[in-house]
Design a protein around this motif. Structure first.
Motif, PDB file in Angstrom:
ATOM      1  N   LEU A 177      30.343   2.748  70.628  1.00 42.14           N
ATOM      2  CA  LEU A 177      28.878   2.359  70.931  1.00 42.14           C
ATOM      3  C   LEU A 177      28.677   1.059  71.092  1.00 42.14           C
ATOM      4  CD1 LEU A 177      26.206   4.613  68.805  1.00 42.14           C
ATOM      5  CD2 LEU A 177      26.617   4.877  71.313  1.00 42.14           C
ATOM      6  N   THR A 178      29.313   0.465  70.185  1.00 43.33           N
ATOM      7  CA  THR A 178      29.334  -1.257  70.495  1.00 43.33           C
ATOM      8  C   THR A 178      29.795  -1.745  71.932  1.00 43.33           C
ATOM      9  OG1 THR A 178      29.462  -1.502  67.877  1.00 43.33           O
ATOM     10  CG2 THR A 178      30.284  -3.115  69.425  1.00 43.33           C
ATOM     11  N   ARG A 179      31.215  -0.974  72.108  1.00 35.12           N
ATOM     12  CA  ARG A 179      31.732  -1.420  73.294  1.00 35.12           C
ATOM     13  C   ARG A 179      31.025  -0.807  74.473  1.00 35.12           C
ATOM     14  NH1 ARG A 179      37.683   0.125  70.621  1.00 35.12           N
ATOM     15  NH2 ARG A 179      38.075  -1.788  69.626  1.00 35.12           N
ATOM     16  N   ALA A 180      30.409   0.376  74.615  1.00 30.36           N
ATOM     17  CA  ALA A 180      29.791   0.790  75.664  1.00 30.36           C
ATOM     18  C   ALA A 180      28.402  -0.033  75.930  1.00 30.36           C
ATOM     19  CB  ALA A 180      29.485   2.335  75.337  1.00 30.36           C
ATOM     20  N   TRP A 181      27.857  -0.361  74.891  1.00 28.32           N
ATOM     21  CA  TRP A 181      26.437  -1.079  74.975  1.00 28.32           C
ATOM     22  C   TRP A 181      26.506  -2.512  75.428  1.00 28.32           C
ATOM     23  CZ3 TRP A 181      24.077   0.613  69.776  1.00 28.32           C
ATOM     24  CH2 TRP A 181      23.666   2.098  69.880  1.00 28.32           C
ATOM     25  N   ALA A 182      27.949  -2.851  74.846  1.00 29.76           N
ATOM     26  CA  ALA A 182      28.185  -4.566  75.114  1.00 29.76           C
ATOM     27  C   ALA A 182      28.286  -4.370  76.757  1.00 29.76           C
ATOM     28  CB  ALA A 182      29.535  -4.944  74.653  1.00 29.76           C
ATOM     29  N   ARG A 183      29.143  -3.317  77.302  1.00 28.22           N
ATOM     30  CA  ARG A 183      29.252  -3.426  78.655  1.00 28.22           C
ATOM     31  C   ARG A 183      28.065  -3.405  79.558  1.00 28.22           C
ATOM     32  NH1 ARG A 183      32.751  -5.817  81.753  1.00 28.22           N
ATOM     33  NH2 ARG A 183      34.466  -5.305  80.216  1.00 28.22           N
ATOM     34  N   GLU A 184      27.272  -2.288  79.147  1.00 27.25           N
ATOM     35  CA  GLU A 184      26.057  -1.913  79.857  1.00 27.25           C
ATOM     36  C   GLU A 184      25.003  -2.916  79.986  1.00 27.25           C
ATOM     37  OE1 GLU A 184      23.365   1.905  80.098  1.00 27.25           O
ATOM     38  OE2 GLU A 184      24.986   2.206  79.188  1.00 27.25           O
ATOM     39  N   PHE A 185      24.666  -3.592  78.497  1.00 26.02           N
ATOM     40  CA  PHE A 185      23.453  -4.384  78.223  1.00 26.02           C
ATOM     41  C   PHE A 185      23.821  -6.003  78.326  1.00 26.02           C
ATOM     42  CE2 PHE A 185      22.474  -1.215  74.533  1.00 26.02           C
ATOM     43  CZ  PHE A 185      22.089  -0.193  75.583  1.00 26.02           C
ATOM     44  N   GLY A 186      24.952  -6.416  78.496  1.00 24.97           N
ATOM     45  CA  GLY A 186      25.241  -7.837  78.886  1.00 24.97           C
ATOM     46  C   GLY A 186      24.611  -8.483  80.055  1.00 24.97           C
ATOM     47  N   LYS A 187      24.420  -7.571  80.991  1.00 23.74           N
ATOM     48  CA  LYS A 187      23.731  -8.333  82.206  1.00 23.74           C
ATOM     49  C   LYS A 187      22.112  -8.761  81.933  1.00 23.74           C
ATOM     50  CE  LYS A 187      22.917  -3.564  84.045  1.00 23.74           C
ATOM     51  NZ  LYS A 187      23.872  -2.898  83.297  1.00 23.74           N
ATOM     52  N   TRP A 188      21.673  -8.319  80.966  1.00 30.90           N
ATOM     53  CA  TRP A 188      20.417  -8.607  80.549  1.00 30.90           C
ATOM     54  C   TRP A 188      20.324  -9.594  79.329  1.00 30.90           C
ATOM     55  CZ3 TRP A 188      20.399  -2.693  80.016  1.00 30.90           C
ATOM     56  CH2 TRP A 188      19.957  -2.085  81.247  1.00 30.90           C
ATOM     57  N   GLY A 189      21.378 -10.347  78.869  1.00 28.91           N
ATOM     58  CA  GLY A 189      21.559 -11.297  77.912  1.00 28.91           C
ATOM     59  C   GLY A 189      21.744 -10.793  76.647  1.00 28.91           C
ATOM     60  N   ILE A 190      21.825  -9.477  76.472  1.00 29.45           N
ATOM     61  CA  ILE A 190      22.236  -8.816  75.389  1.00 29.45           C
ATOM     62  C   ILE A 190      23.489  -8.778  74.763  1.00 29.45           C
ATOM     63  CG2 ILE A 190      21.681  -6.635  73.838  1.00 29.45           C
ATOM     64  CD1 ILE A 190      19.614  -6.102  76.066  1.00 29.45           C
ATOM     65  N   THR A 191      23.823  -9.133  73.634  1.00 30.29           N
ATOM     66  CA  THR A 191      25.265  -8.849  73.159  1.00 30.29           C
ATOM     67  C   THR A 191      25.208  -7.859  71.963  1.00 30.29           C
ATOM     68  OG1 THR A 191      24.899 -10.633  71.201  1.00 30.29           O
ATOM     69  CG2 THR A 191      25.466 -11.429  73.393  1.00 30.29           C
ATOM     70  N   VAL A 192      26.494  -7.234  72.063  1.00 23.39           N
ATOM     71  CA  VAL A 192      26.542  -6.380  70.990  1.00 23.39           C
ATOM     72  C   VAL A 192      28.008  -6.362  70.293  1.00 23.39           C
ATOM     73  CG1 VAL A 192      26.443  -3.635  70.596  1.00 23.39           C
ATOM     74  CG2 VAL A 192      25.337  -4.690  72.287  1.00 23.39           C
TER      75      VAL A 192
END
Length: 262
Positions: A177-192
């Motif tokens: 989940l960490t890797r999937a969310w990091a890829r998906e949410f990065g464009k919104w300024g969210i780091t995981v």
């Protein structure tokens, strides 16, 4: 990027001043100290933990000047309806800035003795609760263009422990989940990111039948020849939750005294 909002209680100063933090398992062995350190850094912490006595201990250790920024929420994370209702209240008026998925249960016995229902129970607390927390926090983080998500994985993912199949499986899911969310949410300024604690002297070690032998096992494997402390975990979490970690995402950072080097 959002500017830190005013919070209740004393005027907060520090790296997390004004940040709203959701922290599961916040009163446990590693969570207790991290919660105190986040309060000291100015955060407003929504601490989710089902253990009444540990919650009372955390409250007792919280300085009076910071107590208004600590919200202890006694809840069983396996209660999906209750968890969703709690999160809806927390996020109704203001977004969450930081989510720390730390809560976990860790039954220990040989694989063949676990029932499918026991596997599901571990997954519900260790993984599904994180999914629910993230679903609640994401809209606010996305709208403000800033967020920090920290998943607590485990050194057991390196394969050195027996009789923990559901727990290790759940931590592997959190890493995914960490890797999937990091890829998906990065464009919104969210780091995981993920933190993988090593062997810390908490209640989790009580499952080992030979405590002295286990301590020797730990020290033989670590490069740093001392036991880890909750402050070591807190330091890593505080950094990843801060403004300074904005270009770090999708990582699993071992805090283990040099046990696992990759």
């Amino acid at each position: 990027m959002n500017s830190p909002s005013a919070v209740a209680g004393a005027v907060a100063q520090g790296r997390l001043a004004g940040r709203r933090v959701l922290y599961t398992g916040a009163s446990g062995g590693l969570g207790h100290q991290t919660t105190l350190d986040m309060l000291a850094e100015g955060a407003e912490v929504f601490a989710l933990d089902r253990d009444h006595s540990k919650n009372a201990s955390l409250l007792a250790d919280t300085p009076e000047a910071q107590a208004a920024r600590l919200h202890l929420l006694e809840i069983d994370l396996a209660d999906v309806a209750g968890l969703r209702a709690t999160l809806a209240r927390i996020t109704a008026d203001k977004p969450l800035d930081v989510v720390i998925n730390n809560a976990a249960i860790y039954p220990s016995k040989p694989f063949e003795e676990f029932t499918l229902e026991e596997h599901r129970t571990v997954h519900a607390v260790n993984v599904e609760a994180a999914l629910i927390c993230m679903a609640a926090a994401l809209p606010g983080m996305r709208a403000q263009g800033w967020g920090r998500v920290i998943n607590v994985t485990s050194i057991t993912l390196t394969g050195g422990w027996e009789n923990l199949t559901p727990y290790v499986q759940s931590k592997g899911a959190l890493l995914g989940l960490t890797r999937a969310w990091a890829r998906e949410f990065g464009k919104w300024g969210i780091t995981v990111n993920a933190i993988a604690p090593g062997a810390f002297p908490t209640d989790a070690e009580k499952i080992h039948p030979d405590p002295e032998g286990y301590v020797k096992f730990v020290m033989d494997h670590q490069a740093v020849k001392r036991r880890g402390t909750p402050h070591d975990i807190a330091a890593a979490i505080l950094f990843l939750a801060s403004e300074g970690a904005g270009f770090i995402t999708g990582q699993n950072i071992a805090v283990d005294g040099g046990w696992n080097m990759t």
